[in-house]
Write a protein that holds these residues in place. Sequence first.
Motif, PDB file in Angstrom:
ATOM      1  N   MET A 274       1.998  10.294  -9.871  1.00 55.29           N
ATOM      2  CA  MET A 274       1.001  10.462 -10.933  1.00 55.29           C
ATOM      3  C   MET A 274       0.111  11.677 -10.687  1.00 55.29           C
ATOM      4  O   MET A 274      -0.219  12.409 -11.630  1.00 55.29           O
ATOM      5  N   LEU A 275      -0.255  11.908  -9.447  1.00 56.20           N
ATOM      6  CA  LEU A 275      -1.082  13.076  -9.142  1.00 56.20           C
ATOM      7  C   LEU A 275      -0.309  14.372  -9.366  1.00 56.20           C
ATOM      8  O   LEU A 275      -0.885  15.374  -9.808  1.00 56.20           O
ATOM      9  N   ALA A 276       0.978  14.355  -9.092  1.00 56.62           N
ATOM     10  CA  ALA A 276       1.803  15.537  -9.370  1.00 56.62           C
ATOM     11  C   ALA A 276       1.833  15.817 -10.873  1.00 56.62           C
ATOM     12  O   ALA A 276       1.770  16.977 -11.303  1.00 56.62           O
ATOM     13  N   GLU A 277       1.892  14.765 -11.669  1.00 58.17           N
ATOM     14  CA  GLU A 277       1.850  14.942 -13.121  1.00 58.17           C
ATOM     15  C   GLU A 277       0.499  15.506 -13.543  1.00 58.17           C
ATOM     16  O   GLU A 277       0.424  16.418 -14.369  1.00 58.17           O
TER      17      GLU A 277
ATOM     18  N   VAL B 129       0.843  -1.203   0.000  1.00 59.79           N
ATOM     19  CA  VAL B 129       0.000   0.000   0.000  1.00 59.79           C
ATOM     20  C   VAL B 129       0.878   1.253   0.000  1.00 59.79           C
ATOM     21  O   VAL B 129       0.623   2.209  -0.748  1.00 59.79           O
ATOM     22  N   ASP B 130       1.922   1.247   0.832  1.00 58.00           N
ATOM     23  CA  ASP B 130       2.828   2.407   0.886  1.00 58.00           C
ATOM     24  C   ASP B 130       3.505   2.651  -0.466  1.00 58.00           C
ATOM     25  O   ASP B 130       3.645   3.797  -0.906  1.00 58.00           O
ATOM     26  N   ALA B 131       3.911   1.585  -1.134  1.00 59.12           N
ATOM     27  CA  ALA B 131       4.542   1.716  -2.449  1.00 59.12           C
ATOM     28  C   ALA B 131       3.555   2.284  -3.465  1.00 59.12           C
ATOM     29  O   ALA B 131       3.906   3.164  -4.269  1.00 59.12           O
ATOM     30  N   LEU B 132       2.320   1.806  -3.437  1.00 57.86           N
ATOM     31  CA  LEU B 132       1.294   2.342  -4.332  1.00 57.86           C
ATOM     32  C   LEU B 132       1.005   3.807  -4.037  1.00 57.86           C
ATOM     33  O   LEU B 132       0.816   4.605  -4.961  1.00 57.86           O
TER      34      LEU B 132
END
Length: 90
Positions: A18-21, A8-11
């Motif tokens: 991805m959200l920053a992109e 979960v932490d890795a995801l």
Amino acid sequence: MAEVRHGVDALDRALVVMLAERQRYMDAAARIKPSRDVVHDDARIEDVVSKVLAAAGPAGLSPAIAEPVWRTLIDRCIAHEFGAWDRTRA
């Protein structure tokens, strides 16, 4: 349980990237849109949600998770875009 939490932490870290992109695209949209009035677009919101829901099923993502998450994401991205639009015109 430790393995599950590690996964979960890795995801979560991948989602942040991805959200920053996605946020950078909102910044670009704010620079491109000619008027503050076009930042919020109901038709585009419904189009995005519809596409997400269409992709959610085959991916195994519950619509009960996908829809509210994306509506919140869109809402926050629009708020960010309004701020970015204002900053580029100040």
